[in-house]
Motif scaffolding. Structure first.
Motif, mmCIF file in Angstrom:
data_model
loop_
_atom_site.group_PDB
_atom_site.id
_atom_site.type_symbol
_atom_site.label_atom_id
_atom_site.label_comp_id
_atom_site.label_asym_id
_atom_site.label_seq_id
_atom_site.Cartn_x
_atom_site.Cartn_y
_atom_site.Cartn_z
ATOM 1 N N LEU A 24 8.620 -11.548 12.215
ATOM 2 C CA LEU A 24 7.457 -12.283 12.780
ATOM 3 C C LEU A 24 6.598 -11.568 14.083
ATOM 4 O O LEU A 24 5.401 -11.638 14.168
ATOM 5 C CB LEU A 24 7.855 -13.833 13.590
ATOM 6 N N TYR A 25 7.690 -10.486 14.445
ATOM 7 C CA TYR A 25 7.114 -9.926 15.996
ATOM 8 C C TYR A 25 7.327 -8.456 15.676
ATOM 9 O O TYR A 25 8.400 -8.217 15.435
ATOM 10 C CB TYR A 25 7.827 -10.536 16.969
ATOM 11 N N GLU A 26 6.341 -7.652 16.149
ATOM 12 C CA GLU A 26 6.641 -6.242 16.113
ATOM 13 C C GLU A 26 7.812 -5.904 17.175
ATOM 14 O O GLU A 26 8.612 -4.995 17.080
ATOM 15 C CB GLU A 26 5.335 -5.552 16.646
ATOM 16 N N ASN A 27 7.860 -6.635 18.340
ATOM 17 C CA ASN A 27 8.954 -6.396 19.199
ATOM 18 C C ASN A 27 9.710 -7.878 19.469
ATOM 19 O O ASN A 27 9.013 -8.482 20.484
ATOM 20 C CB ASN A 27 8.582 -5.569 20.315
ATOM 21 N N ASP A 28 10.712 -8.141 18.698
ATOM 22 C CA ASP A 28 11.179 -9.477 19.068
ATOM 23 C C ASP A 28 12.187 -9.426 20.151
ATOM 24 O O ASP A 28 12.826 -10.340 20.497
ATOM 25 C CB ASP A 28 11.914 -9.965 17.559
ATOM 26 N N TYR A 29 12.606 -8.315 20.350
ATOM 27 C CA TYR A 29 13.871 -8.098 21.478
ATOM 28 C C TYR A 29 13.935 -6.739 21.741
ATOM 29 O O TYR A 29 13.939 -5.971 21.163
ATOM 30 C CB TYR A 29 15.189 -8.551 20.914
ATOM 31 N N VAL A 37 11.107 -7.573 25.640
ATOM 32 C CA VAL A 37 11.186 -8.965 25.360
ATOM 33 C C VAL A 37 12.492 -9.216 25.670
ATOM 34 O O VAL A 37 13.400 -8.571 25.055
ATOM 35 C CB VAL A 37 10.968 -9.182 23.945
ATOM 36 N N SER A 38 12.859 -10.526 26.271
ATOM 37 C CA SER A 38 14.153 -10.917 26.526
ATOM 38 C C SER A 38 14.453 -12.041 25.566
ATOM 39 O O SER A 38 13.839 -12.592 25.118
ATOM 40 C CB SER A 38 14.175 -11.538 27.947
ATOM 41 N N SER A 39 15.837 -12.258 25.369
ATOM 42 C CA SER A 39 16.271 -13.225 24.425
ATOM 43 C C SER A 39 16.321 -14.610 25.359
ATOM 44 O O SER A 39 16.556 -15.685 24.675
ATOM 45 C CB SER A 39 17.835 -13.181 23.966
ATOM 46 N N GLY A 40 16.269 -14.530 26.646
ATOM 47 C CA GLY A 40 15.855 -15.642 27.359
ATOM 48 C C GLY A 40 17.310 -15.984 28.184
ATOM 49 O O GLY A 40 18.365 -15.785 27.857
ATOM 50 N N PHE A 41 17.067 -16.902 29.258
ATOM 51 C CA PHE A 41 18.181 -17.258 30.260
ATOM 52 C C PHE A 41 18.709 -18.632 29.564
ATOM 53 O O PHE A 41 19.959 -18.817 29.592
ATOM 54 C CB PHE A 41 17.790 -17.375 31.249
ATOM 55 N N GLY A 42 17.953 -19.686 28.939
ATOM 56 C CA GLY A 42 18.349 -20.964 28.632
ATOM 57 C C GLY A 42 18.398 -21.078 27.150
ATOM 58 O O GLY A 42 18.225 -19.852 26.323
ATOM 59 N N THR A 43 18.239 -22.164 26.795
ATOM 60 C CA THR A 43 18.315 -22.346 25.241
ATOM 61 C C THR A 43 17.244 -23.586 24.869
ATOM 62 O O THR A 43 16.931 -24.054 25.806
ATOM 63 C CB THR A 43 19.559 -22.862 24.662
ATOM 64 N N TRP A 44 16.745 -23.527 23.704
ATOM 65 C CA TRP A 44 15.931 -24.411 23.158
ATOM 66 C C TRP A 44 16.646 -25.257 22.037
ATOM 67 O O TRP A 44 17.241 -24.591 21.186
ATOM 68 C CB TRP A 44 14.618 -23.970 22.666
ATOM 69 N N GLY A 45 16.739 -26.588 22.007
ATOM 70 C CA GLY A 45 17.558 -27.346 21.146
ATOM 71 C C GLY A 45 18.956 -27.152 21.331
ATOM 72 O O GLY A 45 19.356 -27.368 22.441
ATOM 73 N N PRO A 46 19.636 -27.040 20.415
ATOM 74 C CA PRO A 46 21.353 -26.715 20.739
ATOM 75 C C PRO A 46 21.502 -25.807 21.543
ATOM 76 O O PRO A 46 21.076 -24.682 21.661
ATOM 77 C CB PRO A 46 21.662 -26.429 19.193
ATOM 78 N N PRO A 47 22.471 -26.246 22.524
ATOM 79 C CA PRO A 47 22.972 -25.280 23.596
ATOM 80 C C PRO A 47 23.959 -24.187 22.854
ATOM 81 O O PRO A 47 25.125 -24.255 23.683
ATOM 82 C CB PRO A 47 23.484 -26.158 24.592
ATOM 83 N N LEU A 48 23.516 -23.560 22.027
ATOM 84 C CA LEU A 48 24.270 -22.696 21.442
ATOM 85 C C LEU A 48 23.569 -21.251 21.210
ATOM 86 O O LEU A 48 22.623 -21.325 21.122
ATOM 87 C CB LEU A 48 24.862 -23.034 19.900
ATOM 88 N N ARG A 49 24.444 -20.147 21.061
ATOM 89 C CA ARG A 49 23.961 -19.030 20.729
ATOM 90 C C ARG A 49 24.867 -18.257 19.970
ATOM 91 O O ARG A 49 26.104 -17.964 19.962
ATOM 92 C CB ARG A 49 23.395 -18.076 22.086
ATOM 93 N N HIS A 67 4.063 -14.673 27.978
ATOM 94 C CA HIS A 67 5.035 -15.169 27.416
ATOM 95 C C HIS A 67 5.395 -14.918 26.021
ATOM 96 O O HIS A 67 6.569 -14.541 25.356
ATOM 97 C CB HIS A 67 5.014 -16.695 27.405
ATOM 98 N N GLN A 68 4.434 -14.864 24.801
ATOM 99 C CA GLN A 68 4.655 -14.625 23.530
ATOM 100 C C GLN A 68 4.024 -12.928 23.296
ATOM 101 O O GLN A 68 2.992 -12.669 23.633
ATOM 102 C CB GLN A 68 3.787 -15.390 22.585
ATOM 103 N N PRO A 69 5.118 -12.197 22.678
ATOM 104 C CA PRO A 69 4.669 -10.985 22.601
ATOM 105 C C PRO A 69 3.880 -10.567 21.567
ATOM 106 O O PRO A 69 4.327 -9.933 20.261
ATOM 107 C CB PRO A 69 6.024 -10.155 22.292
ATOM 108 N N ILE A 91 4.670 -4.818 29.973
ATOM 109 C CA ILE A 91 4.409 -5.845 29.433
ATOM 110 C C ILE A 91 5.687 -6.756 29.179
ATOM 111 O O ILE A 91 6.643 -6.559 28.464
ATOM 112 C CB ILE A 91 3.478 -6.039 28.179
ATOM 113 N N LEU A 92 5.850 -7.590 29.976
ATOM 114 C CA LEU A 92 7.267 -8.744 29.893
ATOM 115 C C LEU A 92 7.134 -9.979 29.128
ATOM 116 O O LEU A 92 6.250 -10.690 29.409
ATOM 117 C CB LEU A 92 7.763 -8.904 31.291
ATOM 118 N N SER A 93 8.201 -10.210 28.274
ATOM 119 C CA SER A 93 7.644 -11.394 27.451
ATOM 120 C C SER A 93 9.171 -12.121 27.109
ATOM 121 O O SER A 93 10.067 -11.268 27.509
ATOM 122 C CB SER A 93 6.975 -11.081 26.033
ATOM 123 N N GLY A 94 8.962 -13.255 26.460
ATOM 124 C CA GLY A 94 10.565 -13.639 25.988
ATOM 125 C C GLY A 94 9.958 -14.599 24.669
ATOM 126 O O GLY A 94 9.453 -13.703 23.794
#
Length: 365
Positions: A321-326, A338-350, A285-287, A301-304
């Protein structure tokens, strides 16, 4: 050691509360100044109570599991947070124009907020398909493999059945050979997932070679990780908890527990008994351990986890923070995606990111 960690945790909470209180007070104060001088607004007590209610909404929402209050609290957090950028700029304009045009400047700020919420909502709920082409120099029977990867669903009170339905449609449209889900399936607690019967939609996720997942940090936070594994298994999703499986007798799928689990097995132990001449795909999960993965012969290796910051300027922070953040990073024979993700955490905004699924077309040589 535990005492030190507990102390740091308490200090982090206190720091957050201090910053949050400061943000809310600053935004509320600037709003009052604008209303008072632009419109002659005089109901200060009423205004103060409204600001206080908005500031407390996120805490009350979490303590009562009230989705509407959580959403209001998240939006207030965005208002106050971006206020740290917008309101000083508005103040500068006010003085540049010799204290004229306060009403117009205020409406200009409101227009910017409308754009932030409009585009942010669209980018959060309108997923795109990101595609990568990679080549792995290992000899297997098949010439290629089409992987669909999606991370960070955060299914719960905010991200629910409707967004999950979009994912099912994307799986049906892209027709991958295999689906891989590297963590944060649930947003802390599984109760909303069960209550809203999201499993009815999730069990429709299907691929010829199977659907595999690992746990992310949010799958642990509510202490529901064991139940999450059980529920996913019922839906036909194999959750690999520090485990290895093989597809078609020639490709390893390795699933690591999240870094939140301090007892998780290290990469070297996971792959020590594997045939390194065969492709090895890892879900983590964490890269965080790309060098270790490369050293131990992992091909992909697949991460989010990073969400690519989710909201600008968060991407600047994750980039540090990350060598590969995306995206795709190649280190020797290792491919890190590394994916930016399908859902959201916190506010439903991107902002500056999109909700996405990732298609990886693997060519074997």
């Amino acid at each position: 050691m535990e005492r030190a960690i507990r102390t740091m945790f308490i200090l982090a909470i206190l720091l957050f509360l201090l910053l949050y209180s400061g943000m809310s007070f600053f935004f509320g104060s600037m709003g009052w100044i604008w209303l008072k001088h632009a419109f002659g607004f005089r109901h200060k007590t009423t205004y103060t109570l409204v600001i206080l209610a908005l500031s407390l909404a996120i805490f009350v929402g979490y303590s009562t599991s009230a989705a509407i209050l959580q959403t209001i609290g998240y939006y207030w957090l965005i208002l106050a947070g971006f206020g740290l950028i917008l309101l000083p700029f508005a103040t500068l304009l006010f003085y540049l124009f010799k204290k004229k045009g306060i009403r117009a400047i205020g409406f200009g700020v409101i227009t910017v907020y409308i754009l932030i919420f409009s585009f942010g909502t669209f980018y959060a709920w309108s997923p795109v398909v990101q595609t990568y082409e990679i080549s792995i120099e290992k000899n297997v029977e098949r010439d290629d493999l089409k992987i669909l990867m999606a991370s960070d669903f955060h299914l719960g009170t905010i991200v629910g059945k409707n967004h999950l339905k979009r994912f099912v449609h994307l799986v049906e449209e892209t027709r991958p050979d295999i689906v891989l889900l590297p963590g944060d399936l649930i947003d802390d607690h599984i109760e909303p997932f069960l209550k809203e019967e999201m499993g009815d939609m999730m069990k429709k996720i299907d691929a010829p070679l199977g659907v595999y997942a690992t746990l992310g940090n949010h799958d642990y936070y509510g202490s529901d990780n064991k139940i999450i594994v059980e529920e996913m298994e019922k839906l036909g999703i194999e959750v690999l908890t520090d485990e290895v499986t093989m597809i078609e007798d020639e490709i390893y799928i390795i699933g690591r527990n999240d870094d939140t689990d301090k007892n998780r097995v290290d990469i070297e132990r996971l792959v020590s008994s594997l045939d390194s001449s065969k492709p090895m795909f890892m879900l983590d999960h964490q890269p965080n351990e790309l060098d270790v993965a490369a050293f131990n012969g992992i091909d992909l290796i697949l991460s989010g986890h990073t969400h690519r910051g989710q909201l600008f300027p968060g991407n600047l922070i994750t980039g540090m923070l990350y060598e590969n953040d995306y995206g795709l990073l190649k280190k020797g024979d290792l491919h890190s995606i590394v994916s930016s993700g399908f859902g959201t955490w916190g506010p439903p905004l991107r902002l500056g990111t999109r909700s996405e699924v990732v298609i990886i077309n693997v060519e074997f040589k």
